[in-house]
Design a protein around this motif. Structure first.
Motif, PDB file in Angstrom:
ATOM      1  N   ARG B 272     -19.737 -34.798  10.501  1.00 55.37           N
ATOM      2  CA  ARG B 272     -20.155 -33.494  10.079  1.00 55.37           C
ATOM      3  C   ARG B 272     -20.954 -33.081  11.389  1.00 55.37           C
ATOM      4  O   ARG B 272     -20.825 -31.864  11.814  1.00 55.37           O
ATOM      5  CB  ARG B 272     -21.198 -33.563   8.812  1.00 55.37           C
ATOM      6  N   ALA B 273     -21.653 -33.839  11.925  1.00 54.16           N
ATOM      7  CA  ALA B 273     -22.262 -33.425  13.242  1.00 54.16           C
ATOM      8  C   ALA B 273     -21.296 -32.804  14.057  1.00 54.16           C
ATOM      9  O   ALA B 273     -21.504 -31.949  14.772  1.00 54.16           O
ATOM     10  CB  ALA B 273     -23.048 -34.435  13.764  1.00 54.16           C
ATOM     11  N   TYR B 274     -20.334 -33.649  14.320  1.00 53.54           N
ATOM     12  CA  TYR B 274     -19.153 -33.380  15.374  1.00 53.54           C
ATOM     13  C   TYR B 274     -18.708 -32.077  15.140  1.00 53.54           C
ATOM     14  O   TYR B 274     -18.337 -31.196  16.024  1.00 53.54           O
ATOM     15  CB  TYR B 274     -18.022 -34.487  15.169  1.00 53.54           C
ATOM     16  N   ASP B 275     -18.227 -32.054  13.644  1.00 54.47           N
ATOM     17  CA  ASP B 275     -17.539 -30.655  13.370  1.00 54.47           C
ATOM     18  C   ASP B 275     -18.579 -29.436  13.774  1.00 54.47           C
ATOM     19  O   ASP B 275     -18.183 -28.364  14.149  1.00 54.47           O
ATOM     20  CB  ASP B 275     -17.342 -30.767  11.615  1.00 54.47           C
ATOM     21  N   VAL B 276     -19.899 -29.528  13.312  1.00 51.96           N
ATOM     22  CA  VAL B 276     -20.990 -28.738  13.709  1.00 51.96           C
ATOM     23  C   VAL B 276     -20.855 -28.263  15.225  1.00 51.96           C
ATOM     24  O   VAL B 276     -20.983 -26.876  15.560  1.00 51.96           O
ATOM     25  CB  VAL B 276     -22.273 -28.817  13.285  1.00 51.96           C
ATOM     26  N   LEU B 277     -20.901 -29.285  16.074  1.00 50.76           N
ATOM     27  CA  LEU B 277     -20.865 -28.973  17.410  1.00 50.76           C
ATOM     28  C   LEU B 277     -19.754 -28.602  17.903  1.00 50.76           C
ATOM     29  O   LEU B 277     -19.536 -27.550  19.060  1.00 50.76           O
ATOM     30  CB  LEU B 277     -21.457 -30.378  18.106  1.00 50.76           C
ATOM     31  N   TRP B 278     -18.533 -28.912  17.452  1.00 51.66           N
ATOM     32  CA  TRP B 278     -17.345 -28.373  17.941  1.00 51.66           C
ATOM     33  C   TRP B 278     -17.292 -26.878  17.741  1.00 51.66           C
ATOM     34  O   TRP B 278     -16.632 -26.123  18.547  1.00 51.66           O
ATOM     35  CB  TRP B 278     -16.251 -28.991  17.415  1.00 51.66           C
ATOM     36  N   ARG B 279     -17.821 -26.553  16.502  1.00 48.50           N
ATOM     37  CA  ARG B 279     -17.832 -25.172  16.106  1.00 48.50           C
ATOM     38  C   ARG B 279     -18.809 -24.155  16.953  1.00 48.50           C
ATOM     39  O   ARG B 279     -18.694 -23.145  17.292  1.00 48.50           O
ATOM     40  CB  ARG B 279     -17.890 -24.802  14.607  1.00 48.50           C
ATOM     41  N   ALA B 280     -19.835 -25.115  17.300  1.00 45.50           N
ATOM     42  CA  ALA B 280     -21.044 -24.277  18.151  1.00 45.50           C
ATOM     43  C   ALA B 280     -20.440 -23.936  19.364  1.00 45.50           C
ATOM     44  O   ALA B 280     -20.827 -23.098  20.021  1.00 45.50           O
ATOM     45  CB  ALA B 280     -22.398 -25.315  18.144  1.00 45.50           C
ATOM     46  N   THR B 281     -19.654 -25.134  19.981  1.00 42.48           N
ATOM     47  CA  THR B 281     -19.115 -24.810  21.233  1.00 42.48           C
ATOM     48  C   THR B 281     -17.867 -23.479  21.252  1.00 42.48           C
ATOM     49  O   THR B 281     -17.830 -22.566  22.088  1.00 42.48           O
ATOM     50  CB  THR B 281     -18.193 -26.094  21.655  1.00 42.48           C
ATOM     51  N   GLU B 282     -17.419 -23.421  20.066  1.00 48.56           N
ATOM     52  CA  GLU B 282     -16.339 -22.165  20.040  1.00 48.56           C
ATOM     53  C   GLU B 282     -17.250 -21.052  19.934  1.00 48.56           C
ATOM     54  O   GLU B 282     -16.722 -19.935  20.486  1.00 48.56           O
ATOM     55  CB  GLU B 282     -15.593 -22.457  18.560  1.00 48.56           C
ATOM     56  N   ALA B 283     -18.439 -21.061  19.385  1.00 45.85           N
ATOM     57  CA  ALA B 283     -19.185 -19.825  19.592  1.00 45.85           C
ATOM     58  C   ALA B 283     -19.888 -19.473  20.831  1.00 45.85           C
ATOM     59  O   ALA B 283     -19.886 -18.383  20.877  1.00 45.85           O
ATOM     60  CB  ALA B 283     -20.426 -20.165  18.313  1.00 45.85           C
ATOM     61  N   GLY B 284     -19.909 -20.620  21.417  1.00 50.11           N
ATOM     62  CA  GLY B 284     -20.235 -20.450  22.925  1.00 50.11           C
ATOM     63  C   GLY B 284     -19.148 -19.800  23.656  1.00 50.11           C
ATOM     64  O   GLY B 284     -19.460 -18.608  24.392  1.00 50.11           O
ATOM     65  N   LEU B 285     -17.895 -20.333  23.503  1.00 52.53           N
ATOM     66  CA  LEU B 285     -16.737 -19.546  24.156  1.00 52.53           C
ATOM     67  C   LEU B 285     -16.530 -18.234  23.719  1.00 52.53           C
ATOM     68  O   LEU B 285     -16.208 -17.454  24.741  1.00 52.53           O
ATOM     69  CB  LEU B 285     -15.443 -20.506  23.779  1.00 52.53           C
ATOM     70  N   ALA B 286     -16.873 -17.878  22.465  1.00 52.01           N
ATOM     71  CA  ALA B 286     -16.633 -16.536  22.032  1.00 52.01           C
ATOM     72  C   ALA B 286     -17.680 -15.565  22.603  1.00 52.01           C
ATOM     73  O   ALA B 286     -17.528 -14.442  22.967  1.00 52.01           O
ATOM     74  CB  ALA B 286     -16.656 -16.569  20.570  1.00 52.01           C
ATOM     75  N   ALA B 287     -18.898 -16.027  22.779  1.00 50.29           N
ATOM     76  CA  ALA B 287     -19.862 -15.364  23.445  1.00 50.29           C
ATOM     77  C   ALA B 287     -19.960 -15.259  24.753  1.00 50.29           C
ATOM     78  O   ALA B 287     -20.567 -14.240  25.463  1.00 50.29           O
ATOM     79  CB  ALA B 287     -21.479 -15.855  22.678  1.00 50.29           C
ATOM     80  N   ALA B 288     -19.408 -16.079  25.592  1.00 53.54           N
ATOM     81  CA  ALA B 288     -19.564 -16.309  27.162  1.00 53.54           C
ATOM     82  C   ALA B 288     -18.946 -15.265  27.841  1.00 53.54           C
ATOM     83  O   ALA B 288     -17.567 -15.092  28.289  1.00 53.54           O
ATOM     84  CB  ALA B 288     -19.163 -17.626  27.837  1.00 53.54           C
ATOM     85  N   ARG B 289     -19.314 -13.831  27.889  1.00 53.90           N
ATOM     86  CA  ARG B 289     -18.763 -12.672  28.357  1.00 53.90           C
ATOM     87  C   ARG B 289     -19.598 -11.933  29.540  1.00 53.90           C
ATOM     88  O   ARG B 289     -20.955 -12.267  29.147  1.00 53.90           O
ATOM     89  CB  ARG B 289     -18.349 -11.904  27.441  1.00 53.90           C
ATOM     90  N   PRO B 290     -19.079 -11.315  30.436  1.00 48.47           N
ATOM     91  CA  PRO B 290     -19.933 -10.822  31.333  1.00 48.47           C
ATOM     92  C   PRO B 290     -20.968  -9.645  30.662  1.00 48.47           C
ATOM     93  O   PRO B 290     -20.359  -9.153  29.751  1.00 48.47           O
ATOM     94  CB  PRO B 290     -19.172  -9.731  32.352  1.00 48.47           C
ATOM     95  N   GLY B 291     -21.989  -9.578  31.090  1.00 47.53           N
ATOM     96  CA  GLY B 291     -23.019  -8.686  30.390  1.00 47.53           C
ATOM     97  C   GLY B 291     -24.026  -9.367  29.321  1.00 47.53           C
ATOM     98  O   GLY B 291     -25.104  -8.974  29.037  1.00 47.53           O
ATOM     99  N   VAL B 292     -23.343 -10.611  28.975  1.00 44.96           N
ATOM    100  CA  VAL B 292     -24.173 -11.386  27.819  1.00 44.96           C
ATOM    101  C   VAL B 292     -25.293 -11.971  28.600  1.00 44.96           C
ATOM    102  O   VAL B 292     -24.979 -12.522  29.843  1.00 44.96           O
ATOM    103  CB  VAL B 292     -23.235 -12.022  27.113  1.00 44.96           C
ATOM    104  N   THR B 293     -26.352 -12.334  27.841  1.00 39.49           N
ATOM    105  CA  THR B 293     -27.410 -13.280  28.660  1.00 39.49           C
ATOM    106  C   THR B 293     -27.418 -14.489  28.120  1.00 39.49           C
ATOM    107  O   THR B 293     -26.556 -14.843  27.257  1.00 39.49           O
ATOM    108  CB  THR B 293     -28.891 -12.571  28.269  1.00 39.49           C
ATOM    109  N   CYS B 294     -27.836 -15.552  29.003  1.00 40.75           N
ATOM    110  CA  CYS B 294     -27.931 -17.092  28.798  1.00 40.75           C
ATOM    111  C   CYS B 294     -28.793 -17.116  27.301  1.00 40.75           C
ATOM    112  O   CYS B 294     -28.393 -17.821  26.532  1.00 40.75           O
ATOM    113  CB  CYS B 294     -28.578 -17.715  29.547  1.00 40.75           C
ATOM    114  N   ARG B 295     -29.703 -16.511  27.113  1.00 40.35           N
ATOM    115  CA  ARG B 295     -30.297 -16.390  25.658  1.00 40.35           C
ATOM    116  C   ARG B 295     -29.415 -15.920  24.710  1.00 40.35           C
ATOM    117  O   ARG B 295     -29.422 -16.771  23.752  1.00 40.35           O
ATOM    118  CB  ARG B 295     -31.628 -15.290  25.837  1.00 40.35           C
ATOM    119  N   ASP B 296     -28.581 -15.107  24.864  1.00 43.60           N
ATOM    120  CA  ASP B 296     -27.712 -14.450  23.808  1.00 43.60           C
ATOM    121  C   ASP B 296     -26.643 -15.800  23.564  1.00 43.60           C
ATOM    122  O   ASP B 296     -26.408 -16.226  22.545  1.00 43.60           O
ATOM    123  CB  ASP B 296     -26.614 -13.322  24.282  1.00 43.60           C
TER     124      ASP B 296
END
Lengths: 388, 388
Positions: B272-296
């Motif tokens: 379960r921990a692995y699944d959550v972290l894999w999806r957290a990475t997906e969320a990071g990949l989806a969010a990492a766009r120019p104009g977004v902050t490191c805080r975001d």
């Protein structure tokens, strides 16, 4: 081959601290603050490669009485709790607004309040492993605190090794010696130098090294020109002189020595340079006795080197201390009047310039004893070896 | 596999200096003095493992106009002459009485004489790589010189990588990805963890890494407890969760990512921990766009982690910059409002605590582009892989 036990018993850290506190008393210091990898590890046993990340500062305070206090990022708390340190104060790092400065201020404010004097290593071969701006802010927030240079105390302690430290250094020296002995098996004419480096690293790991963090060298026709470069992709060729110099590691302790080979054939100038340096090392081995100074040791080797050296290759010294760092105090140089003692671990590293800007370096690792020094590295071949 | 060309053309150093000088002009600085490995290399191209020796300081001065000036130990002169730097001033180091301070004073005295302001990196993630006592003596000998913090300038330059830098980082990420893919072939139940580490290092060298300076990890029943320890000699056993995290190097550029495996069988909590972290990475990949902050970016990953995290494992942030150092600015953390730009190379590093003090960390390396980020590491398996 028996592998030394990893780590140290608590008694070893107690002894280190006892000696530090005795020296502090003599110097009128109420404590010493350290923050570099080697010093934090020396007094706590805290060992991690995480120091390669420059992001977070780490602090260990040695009070005049009592045990060390760790002020460290929370990410290191679990590992620090496995050491003998009990008072561990952590913060959620990184935190640019307060990366441990508040905790350090709380710890040191009582000292400042009574105008105490604490030591910080700020002398030769030391660094300030924290942002300079944070240091300035810390000191400004502790009016009344006197800061003295703790380098002489730390230097004096670390230069003389314990039997367990010598065992670890001896073990990695033996691993590197076996690896150098295998060089004729995995190094050959036509091999790009960067492949030679990679093959050496793999072989040294096979022989039991934890890591090979330092590997430098050179190869060129009739001699190499420089001893600190990364490897090129130029293939080795007949007539090259090859040198490899490694700082490999076992349980956080380094070896540091080199070897030289001729590829295919050896030219006369390089053979002569090799002979002179081999004899310069012998002179160093003969001179390395308790009571002799590093300056004496320098002169003993330089006397032989002068037979052939044509300058101006200037590596600055002819050897140094060795242990948790690739190079440590003292230096075999005219400026260094350190008196040798039993259980100092040293490199003997004579070098010379010859021909048209060629340089050659020899290096062995020794431990000083009450009698003749003990070689930790297997002595280099008497004559320049020729390999395929 | 094509290997990127080593080094950089002079035009790359000219461009770096041009940008630094434009920023200096904006900040009213008459020069910047740098002294750490990464900064000296960034502006000069000077690359050597010799920085591992703490004995000698090295300095590079970037004037407001004109080319850099190197003030370095003579032992490095031959290598520095192979860079684009022309003004190279050397001394015979080590020399505790004057380790470059006289040469620096000569260089900076005209600046002090006219009350100029020069920059020194003294902010977050920086260090003073020279003895503090020498620094104090240098400044005391230059009355009138104003010292400003150059961290914002250096940070801004180094965070955004050039195409050649990205190529080097991508190359070492590919090497480490291939090595991780081979883990099931050389890691097995019954293997002491220190042998696992040694096998990983050898495999990564075989795949083409210049070196594997950073390798940490953990293994324990139902999850590991700590992510920065050196390996124990405990044999891997069925029910262990194993994590390996490497900072391997090609041509002076790092990768920094990890992988997790279950040995023999995977427990539900770790899956379960692995699944959550894999999806957290997906969320990071989806969010990492120019104009977004490191805080975001932090919040995007933390939103998924919160599904399962039970605290209090505190690694302080969920990723960071990457390049010449294992970790660089910025930090994916609440305090960091850095705005992402194309060509930043970042790690996405979600972590969580679970069960009885277990911790799990995932990590990928990406480059920010004008659109979706490009993965430099081969994406981790969707589900926790089970190996022998």
């Amino acid at each position: 081959m028996s592998v030394p036990e990893r780590g140290f018993p608590t008694a070893e850290f107690e002894a280190r601290l006892d000696r530090a506190q005795a020296l502090m008393a003599g110097a009128g210091l109420d404590g010493i603050l350290v923050m570099t990898e080697a010093e934090v590890r020396y007094f706590s046993g805290y060992q991690t490669l995480f120091w390669q990340s420059p992001t977070r500062p780490w602090f260990l305070f040695l009070p005049a009485k009592g045990k060390p206090v760790a002020v460290i990022p929370e990410i290191g708390a679990a590992l620090m709790r496995r050491t003998w340190v009990e008072d561990i104060r952590t913060w959620s790092a990184p935190a640019p607004e307060d990366d441990g400065i508040g905790l350090l201020t709380d710890l040191l404010a009582p000292y400042a309040g009574r105008g105490a004097k604490i030591g910080l290593p700020k002398g030769h071969e030391t660094q300030l492993r924290m942002p300079l701006g944070d240091y300035e802010r810390l000191i400004a927030g502790l009016p009344g605190l006197e800061i003295a240079d703790a380098t002489p105390i730390i230097r004096g302690l670390r230069m003389v090794k314990s039997p367990r430290e010598i065992e670890k250094i001896g073990h990695i020296c033996a691993i590197a010696s076996r690896t150098f002995a295998r060089v004729p098996d995995f190094v050959h004419s036509g091999q790009p130098l960067e492949e030679t480096f990679r093959a050496f690293r793999r072989a040294c790991l096979e022989e039991g090294a934890d890591d090979v963090p330092y590997l430098v060298g050179g190869a060129d026709q009739g001699g190499y020109h420089d001893v600190i470069s990364p490897p090129s992709s130029r293939p080795l060729q007949a007539g090259d002189i090859l040198m490899l110099d490694t700082g490999s590691v076992f349980d956080g302790y380094f070896c540091d020595f080199d070897r030289n080979w001729a590829v295919g054939r050896a030219d006369d100038a390089s053979r002569r340079a090799y002979d002179v340096l081999w004899r310069a090392t012998e002179a160093g081995l003969a001179a390395a006795r308790p009571g002799v100074t590093c300056r004496d040791l320098f002169r003993a080797m330089q006397g032989v080197i002068a037979e052939y050296d044509t300058g101006p290759g200037d590596v600055g010294r002819l050897g140094h201390g060795l242990g948790m760092q690739l190079t440590e105090w003292p230096s075999h140089a005219l400026f260094d009047e350190t008196v040798l003692e039993a259980n100092m671990v040293l490199t003997l590293e004579p070098s010379l310039s010859y021909g048209d800007g060629r340089i050659m370096v020899h290096e062995e690792n020794i431990v000083v004893t009450d009698g003749a020094p003990v070689l930790l590295s297997t002595r280099a071949a008497r004559d320049l070896p020729v390999i395929g």
